[in-house]
Design an enzyme around this catalytic site. Sequence first.
Site, short mmCIF file in Angstrom:
data_model
loop_
_atom_site.label_atom_id
_atom_site.label_comp_id
_atom_site.label_asym_id
_atom_site.label_seq_id
_atom_site.Cartn_x
_atom_site.Cartn_y
_atom_site.Cartn_z
N GLN A 106 0.80 -1.27 0.16
CA GLN A 106 0.13 -0.04 0.11
C GLN A 106 0.85 1.34 0.07
O GLN A 106 1.84 1.15 0.78
CB GLN A 106 -1.08 -0.03 1.31
CG GLN A 106 -1.86 1.13 1.11
CD GLN A 106 -3.05 1.29 2.39
OE1 GLN A 106 -2.27 1.29 3.50
NE2 GLN A 106 -4.18 0.98 2.25
N TYR A 176 -6.49 10.46 4.31
CA TYR A 176 -5.28 10.64 3.88
C TYR A 176 -5.11 11.54 2.76
O TYR A 176 -6.02 12.15 2.16
CB TYR A 176 -4.20 9.67 3.78
CG TYR A 176 -4.05 8.71 5.03
CD1 TYR A 176 -3.37 9.18 6.16
CD2 TYR A 176 -4.56 7.58 5.26
CE1 TYR A 176 -3.15 8.59 7.38
CE2 TYR A 176 -4.57 6.82 6.50
CZ TYR A 176 -3.78 7.25 7.58
OH TYR A 176 -3.73 6.78 8.68
N CYS A 352 -3.18 -3.44 19.39
CA CYS A 352 -3.09 -2.90 18.23
C CYS A 352 -3.41 -1.23 18.07
O CYS A 352 -2.34 -0.41 18.32
CB CYS A 352 -3.88 -3.45 17.10
SG CYS A 352 -5.68 -3.47 17.39
C1 LIG Z 1 -3.10 -1.31 13.87
C2 LIG Z 1 -3.56 -1.04 12.72
C3 LIG Z 1 -3.11 -0.12 11.78
C4 LIG Z 1 -3.89 0.08 10.31
N1 LIG Z 1 -3.19 0.74 9.42
C5 LIG Z 1 -3.69 0.63 8.29
C6 LIG Z 1 -2.85 1.10 7.25
O1 LIG Z 1 -1.73 1.26 7.24
N2 LIG Z 1 -3.81 1.21 5.95
C7 LIG Z 1 -4.92 1.13 5.99
O2 LIG Z 1 -5.52 1.41 4.59
N3 LIG Z 1 -5.73 0.51 6.82
C8 LIG Z 1 -5.11 0.38 8.11
N4 LIG Z 1 -5.75 -0.16 9.14
C9 LIG Z 1 -7.18 -0.29 8.93
C10 LIG Z 1 -7.31 -1.97 8.41
O3 LIG Z 1 -6.75 -2.01 7.29
C11 LIG Z 1 -8.78 -2.38 8.69
O4 LIG Z 1 -9.52 -1.65 7.71
C12 LIG Z 1 -9.46 -2.27 9.85
O5 LIG Z 1 -8.79 -2.28 11.03
C13 LIG Z 1 -10.79 -2.62 9.83
O6 LIG Z 1 -10.71 -4.02 9.69
P1 LIG Z 1 -10.63 -5.42 10.69
O7 LIG Z 1 -11.87 -5.28 11.58
O8 LIG Z 1 -10.51 -6.61 9.72
O9 LIG Z 1 -9.48 -5.11 11.50
C14 LIG Z 1 -5.02 -0.41 10.29
C15 LIG Z 1 -5.62 -0.96 11.28
C16 LIG Z 1 -5.18 -1.47 12.65
C17 LIG Z 1 -5.77 -2.22 13.52
S1 SF4 Z 2 -7.74 -8.89 19.89
FE1 SF4 Z 2 -7.77 -6.69 20.36
S2 SF4 Z 2 -5.44 -6.23 20.32
FE2 SF4 Z 2 -5.67 -8.33 18.93
S3 SF4 Z 2 -6.24 -7.67 17.11
FE3 SF4 Z 2 -8.20 -7.63 17.84
S4 SF4 Z 2 -8.53 -5.53 18.71
FE4 SF4 Z 2 -6.22 -5.81 18.22
#
Ligand SMILES: Cc1cc2nc3c(=O)[nH]c(=O)nc-3n(C[C@H](O)[C@H](O)[C@H](O)COP(=O)(O)O)c2cc1C
Ligand code: SF4
Length: 643
Positions: A106, A176, A352
């Site tokens: 990315q 962004y 996280c």
């Molecule tokens: C620690 C962390 C860092 C992230 N950094 C980015 C990133 O660099 N670029 C991006 O597009 N999304 C970033 N995200 C968002 C994730 O890509 C994702 O869209 C979001 O966490 C929701 O999906 P999930 O519920 O599967 O985690 C980040 C998420 C987390 C938790």
């Molecule tokens: S369990 Fe909590 S710390 Fe681990 S990825 Fe999910 S939200 Fe982040």
Amino acid sequence: MATKALNSSPVFAPITIGSTKLKNRLVVSPMVTVFCDSDGFATEQYIAYHEAKAKGGWGLIITEDYAVDPLGRGFWTPGLWKDEQMEGHAKLTQRVHQYGTKIIAQIYHAGRQASYDVIEQQPVSASPIPCPVMGYIPHELTIPEIKEIVSKFGDTALRAKKCGFDGVEIHGAHGYLIAQFMSNYSNKRCDEYGGPIENRMRFPLEIISEIREKCGKDFTVTFRISGDEYVPGGRTIEETKLIATMLEQAGIDGIHVSAGVYGSTWAVIPPLNVTNGWIVDLAEEVKKVVNIPVITVGRINDPRMAETILASGKADLVAMGRGSLADPELPNKYAEGRYDDIRHCIGCQQGCLARLFNNEPIRCVVNPTLGFEYLNETKKAEISKKVTVVGGGPAGMEAARAAALAGHEVTLYEKSDRLGGQFGLAPIPPYKGSMTYLPSWLARQIKKLGVTIKLNTEYTSAIFDEEKPDVIIIATGSTPTKPPIPGINGANVVTAQDALAGKVTVGDKILVAGGGMIGCETATHFAMQGKQATIVELLPEIATDEEGTRREFLLNFIKEKNIQVLKGTKVMEINEKGAKLNKDEEIFDFDADTIILALGVKPNSALAKELESKTEVKVVGDAVKIRNVLDAVREGFLAGMNV
Ligand SMILES: Cc1cc2nc3c(=O)[nH]c(=O)nc-3n(C[C@H](O)[C@H](O)[C@H](O)COP(=O)(O)O)c2cc1C
Ligand code: SF4
Ligand SMILES: Cc1cc2nc3c(=O)[nH]c(=O)nc-3n(C[C@H](O)[C@H](O)[C@H](O)COP(=O)(O)OP(=O)(O)OC[C@H]3O[C@@H](n4cnc5c(N)ncnc54)[C@H](O)[C@@H]3O)c2cc1C
């Protein structure tokens, strides 16, 4: 559980995006890890973290955002803004490709969402309007400066191509720089880069054509977009659909539909308060208007939900961010029919998001080896020992699991009638149901690994003398504190722990003493049951120990449920009618049927101290010092693995 091949599932159907053939539909969503060095170079920690996911069977990894310019960094992200950074990132692609997983970088510029701590100068944007979260007035980019950034996107993509990445994802989501140009929320320009949609789209479209020119037609290019920005004046799905068609015409190969900007961080990285798969419908809307693959994301951490999403035709691929942090082996476990072994993300944000916002390397509450993959900590011991673990909370269960994995003979003692410890109460308040996943996963695993579990057994020094284990791990947790307030031992006083556990009944009018996370959540739990709840807190603010996105939901819920909050107020005395309170030196009576104490906890360290005179004792979790479940699980793992 019997092994059942699930390779016929839609999640394991191959798909091609641009020129990239993927073995399955499971995608690692981009996530900043803070594992690279401060100059954006790859480290072994960074590479090993990705390698674990490739080994775990993901079809595609979309990496965290590589900065195209050091001034465009929102965190200590990796970078490909100069040739010197390429060597390490080329190693990354080689290591990932060994397992048949594809990897896309990315690429981004943070614009006004850059971190001042990282860039140490004024950020830039489409217009000189600060991001409400970051607070700095950005420099409004001139047209030559815009052209220069466009060119840097092309150069970065070319470096990515030379490093062996299968493609790039242009980060046009989350507020962004590209998103700043695209949205009326942040772009107030009146020149050819502002105003009507074709002007606001000029910057991303120029970036796409620059990348195509420098990298060629065959290099895969995807685009990430926030389907809805969830801020006043921000973009909603209808304009996103129009943009999607423009992006497709410009030649992108796939579109990744996320949500939010920094002003709505809860939507970018939704906490457990937000339902699973909550923006799948935004992807579906985009999918209706384009013919390229569409990726969905957002609190999808169960492969079976990924399967139903794909089966319903709402998206072509499913990305999991935190689901992949919680369990890098999720695809393989699912393919092997080991669903029960999958560790689910609980949406807590503690390891996280909370650490990321402090610019600290990320960790995961449920996965104690996340970020430590390069240390190969999980290993078999040379000699099998007799290990006793005292306490069936998260620290104790994780210690038992790790010790059993290492090949030891483990017995776990728990004085109550169930496993889970204090964390077993965490899921009880509204919204926190997904927290059950951790204790239930640990309980399943330790049973499966053959740990002997002795419930209803309080471990004592006498038991130690009798059983004489080779190693003892103490994970006895904490006990609620009871400060010397007159009347605190009255019949109308209960602890938040007992009240949540349903061990005591509470009256219709409750006063919760202590407005930390536990006190506030306890008040919401009883407000849900129609009780009239009031929180009394000495400090000027409540729930300051709660993670930011979760706190936002909690405070809104407190308002919604009309829970009264008395800040800067001290409980002077508890009596039969309720309590005497002191606010600003004014003492007044407060009527309540039940007083619920949420005034903190203290380590349960007596047993550890007693045994220390007899043997070497390993103490873990809250029994050492009151912290949280992130430290409890990590310490439990290290103690169990290194007996
Ligand atoms: C620690 C962390 C860092 C992230 N950094 C980015 C990133 O660099 N670029 C991006 O597009 N999304 C970033 N995200 C968002 C994730 O890509 C994702 O869209 C979001 O966490 C929701 O999906 P999930 O519920 O599967 O985690 C980040 C998420 C987390 C938790
Ligand atoms: S369990 Fe909590 S710390 Fe681990 S990825 Fe999910 S939200 Fe982040
Ligand atoms: C309502 C609530 C919500 C919470 N929410 C969160 C949250 O969102 N995030 C977070 O990080 N933390 C949260 N916590 C705190 C979290 O639960 C603790 O930090 C965590 O449980 C500590 O784990 P532990 O294993 O060290 O101790 P505990 O979970 O307290 O477990 C200790 C266990 O040891 C047992 N025990 C004690 N003495 C003996 C003995 N002599 N013999 C046998 N067994 C013994 C106890 O019965 C208990 O089961 C919450 C706590 C509560 C009460």
